[in-house]
Design a protein around this motif. Structure first.
Motif, PDB file in Angstrom:
ATOM      1  N   LYS A   1       0.950  -1.159   0.093  1.00 12.66           N
ATOM      2  CA  LYS A   1       0.089   0.006   0.061  1.00 12.66           C
ATOM      3  C   LYS A   1       0.743   1.278  -0.003  1.00 12.66           C
ATOM      4  CE  LYS A   1      -1.900  -1.251   3.761  1.00 12.66           C
ATOM      5  NZ  LYS A   1      -1.062  -2.533   4.062  1.00 12.66           N
ATOM      6  N   SER A   2       1.941   1.269   0.975  1.00 10.49           N
ATOM      7  CA  SER A   2       2.611   2.631   0.814  1.00 10.49           C
ATOM      8  C   SER A   2       3.421   2.685  -0.169  1.00 10.49           C
ATOM      9  CB  SER A   2       3.437   2.477   2.036  1.00 10.49           C
ATOM     10  OG  SER A   2       3.081   2.796   3.400  1.00 10.49           O
ATOM     11  N   THR A   3       4.168   1.586  -0.773  1.00  9.20           N
ATOM     12  CA  THR A   3       4.871   1.875  -2.101  1.00  9.20           C
ATOM     13  C   THR A   3       3.771   2.230  -2.980  1.00  9.20           C
ATOM     14  OG1 THR A   3       6.016  -0.380  -1.417  1.00  9.20           O
ATOM     15  CG2 THR A   3       6.185   0.138  -3.666  1.00  9.20           C
TER      16      THR A   3
ATOM     17  N   PHE B   1       2.054  11.240   5.582  1.00 10.25           N
ATOM     18  CA  PHE B   1       3.055  10.051   5.691  1.00 10.25           C
ATOM     19  C   PHE B   1       2.711   9.094   6.717  1.00 10.25           C
ATOM     20  CE2 PHE B   1       6.157  11.180   2.580  1.00 10.25           C
ATOM     21  CZ  PHE B   1       5.793  12.412   2.418  1.00 10.25           C
ATOM     22  N   GLN B   2       2.952   7.913   6.517  1.00  3.05           N
ATOM     23  CA  GLN B   2       2.636   6.992   7.724  1.00  3.05           C
ATOM     24  C   GLN B   2       3.496   7.084   8.975  1.00  3.05           C
ATOM     25  OE1 GLN B   2       2.852   2.859   5.951  1.00  3.05           O
ATOM     26  NE2 GLN B   2       1.846   2.203   7.813  1.00  3.05           N
ATOM     27  N   ASN B   3       4.841   7.823   8.881  1.00  6.84           N
ATOM     28  CA  ASN B   3       5.308   8.433  10.024  1.00  6.84           C
ATOM     29  C   ASN B   3       5.487   9.956  10.100  1.00  6.84           C
ATOM     30  OD1 ASN B   3       7.157   8.099   8.042  1.00  6.84           O
ATOM     31  ND2 ASN B   3       8.247   6.417   9.146  1.00  6.84           N
TER      32      ASN B   3
ATOM     33  N   ALA C   1      -2.929   9.931   1.472  1.00  5.98           N
ATOM     34  CA  ALA C   1      -2.803   9.636   2.760  1.00  5.98           C
ATOM     35  C   ALA C   1      -2.590   8.221   3.316  1.00  5.98           C
ATOM     36  CB  ALA C   1      -4.273  10.318   3.558  1.00  5.98           C
ATOM     37  N   ASP C   2      -1.495   7.940   4.048  1.00  5.55           N
ATOM     38  CA  ASP C   2      -1.089   6.773   4.472  1.00  5.55           C
ATOM     39  C   ASP C   2      -1.155   6.605   5.809  1.00  5.55           C
ATOM     40  OD1 ASP C   2       1.875   4.968   3.391  1.00  5.55           O
ATOM     41  OD2 ASP C   2       0.088   4.080   4.461  1.00  5.55           O
ATOM     42  N   GLU C   3      -2.351   5.904   6.001  1.00  4.82           N
ATOM     43  CA  GLU C   3      -2.893   5.657   7.420  1.00  4.82           C
ATOM     44  C   GLU C   3      -3.050   6.928   8.335  1.00  4.82           C
ATOM     45  OE1 GLU C   3      -3.131   2.602   8.919  1.00  4.82           O
ATOM     46  OE2 GLU C   3      -1.932   1.406   7.462  1.00  4.82           O
TER      47      GLU C   3
ATOM     48  N   SER D   1       7.980  -2.211   5.861  1.00  5.69           N
ATOM     49  CA  SER D   1       6.779  -1.541   5.693  1.00  5.69           C
ATOM     50  C   SER D   1       6.504  -1.193   7.165  1.00  5.69           C
ATOM     51  CB  SER D   1       5.252  -2.228   5.302  1.00  5.69           C
ATOM     52  OG  SER D   1       5.101  -3.415   6.254  1.00  5.69           O
ATOM     53  N   GLY D   2       5.523  -0.287   7.211  1.00  4.94           N
ATOM     54  CA  GLY D   2       4.950   0.350   8.605  1.00  4.94           C
ATOM     55  C   GLY D   2       4.892  -0.648   9.345  1.00  4.94           C
ATOM     56  N   GLY D   3       3.800  -1.587   9.181  1.00  9.36           N
ATOM     57  CA  GLY D   3       3.388  -2.516  10.037  1.00  9.36           C
ATOM     58  C   GLY D   3       4.552  -3.298  10.242  1.00  9.36           C
TER      59      GLY D   3
HETATM   60 MG   LIG Z   1       2.452   0.939   4.836  1.00 11.04          MG
END
Ligand SMILES: [Mg+2]
Ligand SMILES: Nc1ncnc2c1ncn2[C@@H]1O[C@H](COP(=O)(O)OP(=O)(O)OP(=O)(O)O)[C@@H](O)[C@H]1O
Ligand SMILES: Nc1ncnc2c1ncn2[C@@H]1O[C@H](COP(=O)(O)OP(=O)(O)OP(=O)(O)O)[C@@H](O)[C@H]1O
Ligand SMILES: [Mg+2]
Lengths: 228, 228
Positions: A44-46, A89-91, A165-167, B143-145
């Protein structure tokens, strides 16, 4: 507005090849709220980074509007993203030395807005995400969910055509997560913005026009959301 | 095993005082799975850091077992935490230059274990969290997870008496989140470890012996979990 044509993104790790995105074709229409779901590590993020021009595919083409973004050089991409793309971003990637307010005004400093107007706009957004009393705080002086909300405000600052939007609600309690989704989708509707949102939260997918499920770097299935 | 007696944690911001933790007294018993919930900004991470000795209270006392941890100096705290405390951070804090395997073996390097045993133990934990094929990846190649799961494995590495976890499943899909909670609670039961877990996920609180709800730095209410 976003077109992916047979896109691949592989990583070479020693003798192994990891297919983070393994052959994805997809068309996202203007004004859509597109929800991306799938197990941890499914790509997903990729995929989101590829669509936003933050990464280049190993194979295949990616267009935003008529612009083929995987063929732009770094400078052209930076200018293009500045005008058309918002990213959560996720972070978060907030700038640790700047306050919440300064973090949100940053994308506006390339827009030709006066300083006064930039601050007004940033304050408006931070208030909308519930951070009226935290504007002078630096990221280290904010809770996880508060940092996440600053990063949402920042993504909307320059009114981009598409927001990835990532999470965006991974660190928010249910009530706040709902508030954020309502806010993002209503702002997007108001300005005909397109939203592509990665979320694990099955409840939030009721906000989506379409739900795209990934598995092992491929599209497993596409469901229509409530907005049909 | 953890005792908080009238604990306060305030921050001074210019002329304003922010009461992150505003008078909390609490006793957590050995072997308990204690779930901490509450809105974004209600003080969960602050409380968790105080309990783990990663922060000092402005007022009040904190004991782990018989040791009054808010009176230990930095060196004593470091040794104490190394032996008794595992922590999963809200933003993981993995070491970016080390692989997943090296990140998990790190807490073990102070335990007097042979290098061979440390690697064995780390591999076992990474396999348990589903990362058998990602051991040689650095955090930026995960990945984040997956990063979140490495951080869970690391917290359990030295078999601490208490594990504090700040949103350990915030970046995981439902299936993986459940797997992680099952794994953490079953490992904890096996070694009579105590778990204090901050989570927004209402579904995961079915794993808890008690659910503590915070609001504005205070305990709003305490519910008994299914394990009564
Ligand atoms: Mg991710
Ligand atoms: N260093 C600091 N200086 C000033 N205020 C702070 C600081 N650290 C935290 N705060 C404030 O303390 C409050 C509690 O923060 P905390 O991180 O404990 O919340 P939380 O419950 O973990 O939230 P979330 O669910 O968003 O992670 C927040 O309102 C935050 O803005
Ligand atoms: N730089 C890299 N080198 C090697 N493998 C990578 C790299 N970046 C990502 N990967 C791998 O690609 C796969 C997809 O990663 P991605 O971050 O897109 O997953 P995700 O769906 O966002 O997962 P999560 O829900 O956990 O955030 C993962 O298995 C990951 O280990
Ligand atoms: Mg927190």
């Amino acid at each position: 507005i976003v077109t992916l044509d047979n896109v691949y993104r592989a990583y070479k790790m020693g003798s192994e090849i990891i297919k983070a995105v393994d052959g994805i074709s997809l068309k996202i229409t203007q004004g859509e709220v597109c929800c991306l779901q799938g197990p941890s590590g499914s790509g997903k993020s990729t995929l989101l980074h590829l669509m936003a021009g933050l990464d280049k595919p190993t194979k295949g083409s990616i267009h935003i509007g008529k612009t083929r973004i995987d063929k732009l050089n770094e400078n052209q991409l930076a200018v293009f993203r500045q005008r058309y793309v918002g990213f959560v971003f996720q972070n978060y990637y907030l700038i640790p030395t700047l306050t919440a307010l300064e973090n949100v005004t940053m994308p506006l400093s390339f827009c030709g807005m006066s300083r006064k107007k930039r601050t007004e706009r940033a304050k408006e957004l931070l208030e909308a995400v519930g951070l009226k009393d935290r504007m002078k705080h630096k990221p280290s002086e904010l809770s996880g969910g508060q940092q996440q909300r600053v990063s949402i405000a920042r993504a909307f600052a320059n009114n981009p055509k598409i927001i990835f939007a990532d999470e965006p609600t991974g660190n928010l309690d249910t009530a706040n997560a709902f508030e954020m989704m309502k806010l993002m989708t209503s702002m997007a509707r108001q300005f005909n913005q397109t939203l592509v949102i990665v979320t694990h939260d099955v409840e939030l997918s009721e906000f989506a026009t379409r739900i795209i499920k990934l598995r092992d770097g491929k599209i497993e299935k596409i469901e229509n959301g409530r907005d049909q």
